[in-house]
Write a protein that holds these residues in place. Structure first.
Motif: not given
Ligand code: ZN
Length: 448
Positions: A87, A94-97, A100, A119, A128, A132, A135, A137
């Motif tokens: 991340p 990459t710490t939230n959608a 992402f 993530g 969050q 993720l 999505r 991760v």
């Protein structure tokens, strides 16, 4: 059709043909019927493509450090077909959608290899994690000490524990960079106060005990939370022992190390300088032998490059200020063939398990990781008897700053095939199509 190669199957190598249809392994057997494209693999070993679960391509936002186009080409040149990008050090991390989505799109546009995404777990983003997970991760990465990037703060114990509980609910693993912040920051401060700014002083500021303590603490929290824990880049045998002790108490923990801990020692850092700087740092020869013993006896689950690139100017300042990270994405299989297979007799199928089978199994990536009908035709064709010395011009990554340059290796990758397409052959990238996003199989949809 891959004809007459030594297929590195999960239960050992065998000379067989391997048929490919629509990018998938359709059959494995003796004297299979002819196909439109025939590849003569006589004399070559056919490994499953390397799945590198830990690297930093820094796209989007820091592509002058690497980028998925160059990074994935280097991976492919080393026999790799899949990677999991960390991340950080992309911008944003990459710490939230919301962060992402552009990252996935950027990698789909640039990468020649298939890829998954980690993530991040940082203070304040536990809420969050579910998005993720939806999505896709592969898990969540946390630092127990400073990461080097202010935008990716370390997880204090409360964040780590809350994050582990949430990850358990989401049925995904948490990966930790396990070094004690208290010990490493106090030691670093003391070194600075005493004007001790040499390479040896840096190594002493990140001792084995800082790693062992953090592994034990992370495992304790993971056990309490009922979470899957993955320890990234364990640098020494004692770190592996600490993780195994937790496993014997019932903690679901997997152990990763990196080729550089198996190839270089402290003396190499003194010889090579910042190009060989990383954290945890390279260890002494005794630690390295103890780590090799844990690889040989099957205790280590996964080998990953932790390719962590930076441009030359960030590597040429004084050692303490130089960016930490080793740019070895192209050399993971090479190290295991030379130092594992040739030097120590590590069987090819064990190398395949460390580099592909165990990663796909632990992170539940469907249809990857081993040579069997129904799986993607992700292959690395290797001449085990060839030898070569790595030159800067052989590297496909953005900056030819690998400490492996000028090292000699026995065992050379001749061709890499990703879902049936030859993406690397005889030194050149030949990929026409782009890589695809891969996501883990999860037991349930857990979106809150
Ligand atoms: Zn890393």
């Amino acid at each position: 059709m891959i004809r007459g190669g030594v297929l590195v199957l999960p239960d050992g190598p065998r000379v067989l043909d391997l048929a490919i249809e629509d990018g998938t392994i359709s059959d494995i057997g003796l004297d299979l019927p002819g196909a439109a494209e025939e590849i003569d693999a006589g004399g070559l070993h056919v490994f499953p493509g390397v799945i590198d679960i830990h690297l930093h391509f820094n796209e989007p936002g820091r592509t002058e450090w690497e980028g998925a186009a160059t990074g994935s080409r280097a991976l492919a040149a080393g026999g790799g077909t899949v990677f999991f990008d960390m991340p950080l050090n992309s911008t944003p991390c990459t710490t939230n959608a919301h962060e992402f989505d552009p990252k996935r799109a950027a990698l789909e546009a640039a990468s020649v290899a298939d890829f998954g995404l980690w993530g991040g777990l940082i203070p304040g983003n536990v809420c969050q994690m579910a998005e993720l997970a939806d999505r896709g991760v592969v898990g969540f990465k946390a630092f127990m000490c400073d990461s080097g990037l202010p935008e990716f703060p370390r997880a204090d114990d409360d964040t780590l524990y809350q994050g582990l509980k949430e990850a358990a609910r989401l049925d995904l693993p948490v990966a930790v960079h396990a070094e004690s912040q208290e010990l490493t920051s106090a030691l670093s401060r003391r070194m600075a106060e005493q004007g001790r700014l040499g390479i040896r002083d840096f190594l002493e500021s990140r001792p084995v005990i800082a790693e062992v303590e953090a592994i034990q603490r992370a495992a304790l929290l993971a056990g309490e939370a009922g979470a899957k824990l993955h320890i990234v880049h364990v640098s020494c045998g004692r770190g592996v022992v600490a993780a195994l002790e937790a496993r014997s108490r019932g903690v679901d923990v997997s152990i990763e190390t990196c080729p550089h801990y198996l190839f270089f020692t402290e003396q190499d850092v003194e010889r090579l300088g910042a190009i060989a700087k990383c954290a945890p740092p390279l260890r002494d020869a005794g630690c390295q032998e103890a780590l090799w013993a844990k690889v040989m006896d099957g205790s280590v689950d996964v080998l990953a490059s932790d390719h962590s690139p930076a441009p030359r100017e960030l590597k040429s300042s004084e050692f303490w200020k130089a960016w930490g990270g080793i740019q070895g994405v192209q050399s993971t299989l090479a190290v295991m063939l030379d130092r594992g297979f040739h030097e120590r007799g590590l069987p090819p199928e064990r190398i395949a398990a460390l580099l592909a089978g165990n990663p796909s199994h632990r992170f539940r990536i469907p249809n990857k990781g081993s040579l069997q009908p129904g799986n993607d035709a992700d292959l690395a064709l290797v001449d085990l008897s060839a030898d070569y010395t790595l030159r800067p011009e052989d590297l496909h990554q953005r900056h030819a700053l690998s400490p492996y340059v000028r090292a000699s290796f026995r065992g050379a990758v001749r061709r890499t095939i990703r879902r049936g397409e030859t993406i690397f052959q005889n030194g050149a990238i030949t990929a026409q199509r782009r890589g695809q996003f891969v996501r883990p199989r999860r037991a349930k949809d857990t979106h809150a």
